[in-house]
Design a protein around this motif. Structure first.
Motif: not given
Length: 458
Positions: A281, A253, A187, A275, A49, A185, A248, A258-259, A277-278
């Motif tokens: 978040v 996520l 998930f 995506s 992460h 996004v 969350s 996923l980012l 995601n970045e």
């Protein structure tokens, strides 16, 4: 021996003297000068992460990574908090190490600090309890996950449609930034619902109408307890003390996988190389840690019209001018906050005056009004509550006196009818006296004349 004791005493005094500097809590003047404790299930999460963590560090945050079961864990020492924020990426932790527990986390929030909590399909009762105390209730079924047979991501579904391509985002620039998040996004996690009795928590990312929460490996034997847009994937809470919490249902996520992943939503021919995601978040993290939506009000002033100094009290019907400066933290500096809905109340038990403030687009809000014809102890009150912004609550007390006996006008316009009534009463009385006097004299003269004719003299 005596020298050794003396040296130890000096060392303890020096440590206590330096302690306030090492445990500074959230500073309203510099919201990004903060230290954050990061609790992990596994040390590998620090690398898996890393994009999210590096983004925080690049913006000036000091991250302290620890395992959730570290026996030396503590949020405060000697009554001073060691950290300004808390990130819990330990969904399977049944209990925390050291002095950290559910009560400590809740006290941390009650003290005005910020928290991010991420769960997954293996979320423990401890993580569920933290979320529940913040108004988010995870699905009670420990094997349930969010399933969506319509809005799933085409790639990496593994046939169970648990990798959701969600695009039901809250429409708020202060929460998610000015740049729109175009890509869905990704998930993969568990669902939660919001406690209807808690009006401080709200959804940021919601599931689609076709989603439901259930065990993806079993056939449905009964209707799911959570379905459709009632499912919240990511929620936030801003407490009354302006502490902020992010909840969350997916730890993944925030993951690098996923980012960086591309995404294509089922039924949509548009394929995105990356995506959302970045962006999601990072922008939401800015809000949680007060890099956006953080307001401060300074220089609340008031004075009589035409003057510049603040009086000790006002007199009824005085004309006064009121002003206050409001700024928003931009992440690096304080910028003027511009809005057209800031109001001031002139308040005593209830507002006697309610005025919307004008602004010069440089942070200065101002207005003018007449003091009401009521004397007593009043307050200037500014209560500002808007979605995503910290609450402003300002008040300043000022007494209001009546006119002194020598300050009233000699003749009051509104009293002219009474003046007329008084003078008419005086004239009527004078007229009556005059008539009575003349009438008495007339009767007396008439009587004397009749007596003279009759030969009677006085």
């Amino acid at each position: 021996m005596r020298n050794l004791v003396l040296l130890n005493l000096i060392g303890c005094i020096s440590f206590v003297a330096l302690l306030p500097w090492s445990t500074l809590s959230f500073s309203p003047e510099n919201p990004t000068d903060r230290r954050i404790l990061v609790l992990l299930d596994d040390v590998s999460l620090k690398s898996s992460h890393s994009i999210f963590f590096n983004a925080l560090q690049s913006r000036g945050f000091d991250l302290d990574f620890k395992l959730a079961d570290d026996p030396k864990l503590a949020l405060q020492r000697y009554g001073q908090y060691l950290y300004d924020g808390l990130i819990i990426f330990a969904p399977t932790a049944e209990r925390f190490g050291g002095s950290l527990d559910l009560a400590a986390v809740l006290n941390f929030v009650d003290s005005g600090h910020d928290v991010i909590v991420a769960a997954d399909a293996n979320a423990s009762d401890l993580i569920r309890s933290i979320a529940a105390e913040c108004g988010a209730d995870f699905d009670e079924d420990p094997s349930a996950m969010v399933v969506d047979h319509t809005s799933y991501a085409v790639s990496g579904t593994d046939g169970d449609h648990t990798l959701i391509a969600a695009d039901n985002l809250i429409k708020s620039e202060v929460l998610l930034g000015k740049e729109k998040i175009v890509a869905p996004v990704l998930f993969k996690g568990i669902a939660h619902s919001l406690n209807p009795e808690n009006n401080l928590v709200l959804k940021v990312l919601s599931a689609s109408a076709s989603a439901y929460s259930a065990n993806p490996n079993d056939k449905l034997s009964s209707p799911p307890s959570l379905t459709g847009s009632a499912i919240s994937l990511v929620s936030i809470l801003q407490a009354r003390n302006n502490a902020r919490v992010l909840i969350s249902g997916s730890l993944e996520l925030f993951s690098n996988r996923l980012l960086r992943a591309g995404v294509q939503k089922a039924g949509d021919f548009t394929k995105y190389e990356k995506s959302g995601n970045e962006q999601f978040v990072i922008e939401l993290g800015k809000w949680v840690f007060h890099e956006r939506g953080h307001l401060k009000a300074v220089n609340l002033t008031h004075h009589k019209a035409g003057e510049s100094s603040e009086p000790a009290m006002y007199r009824i019907n005085d004309d006064l001018e009121f002003s206050v400066e409001i700024y928003e933290w931009s992440g690096t500096s304080w910028e003027p906050y511009v809005a057209n809905d800031v109001q001031v109340q002139f308040y005593m038990m209830s507002p006697y005056v309610l005025k919307t403030l004008s602004n010069n687009e440089k942070g200065l809000y101002h207005t003018s009004f007449k003091v009401p014809d009521v004397y007593g102890v009043f307050q200037f009150k500014v209560e500002y509550q808007r979605l995503g912004y910290t609450t402003l609550s300002l008040s300043k007390q000022i007494p209001v006196r009546p006119f002194k006996h020598n300050e009233y006008e000699r003749f009051i316009t509104t009293a002219f009818p009474y003046y007329g009534a008084s003078f008419s009463a005086i004239l009527s009385l004078h007229h009556d006296n005059l008539m009575e006097t003349n009438q008495s004299e007339f009767f007396r003269n008439s009587t004397n004349a009749k007596l003279t004719l009759a030969g009677v003299y006085y």
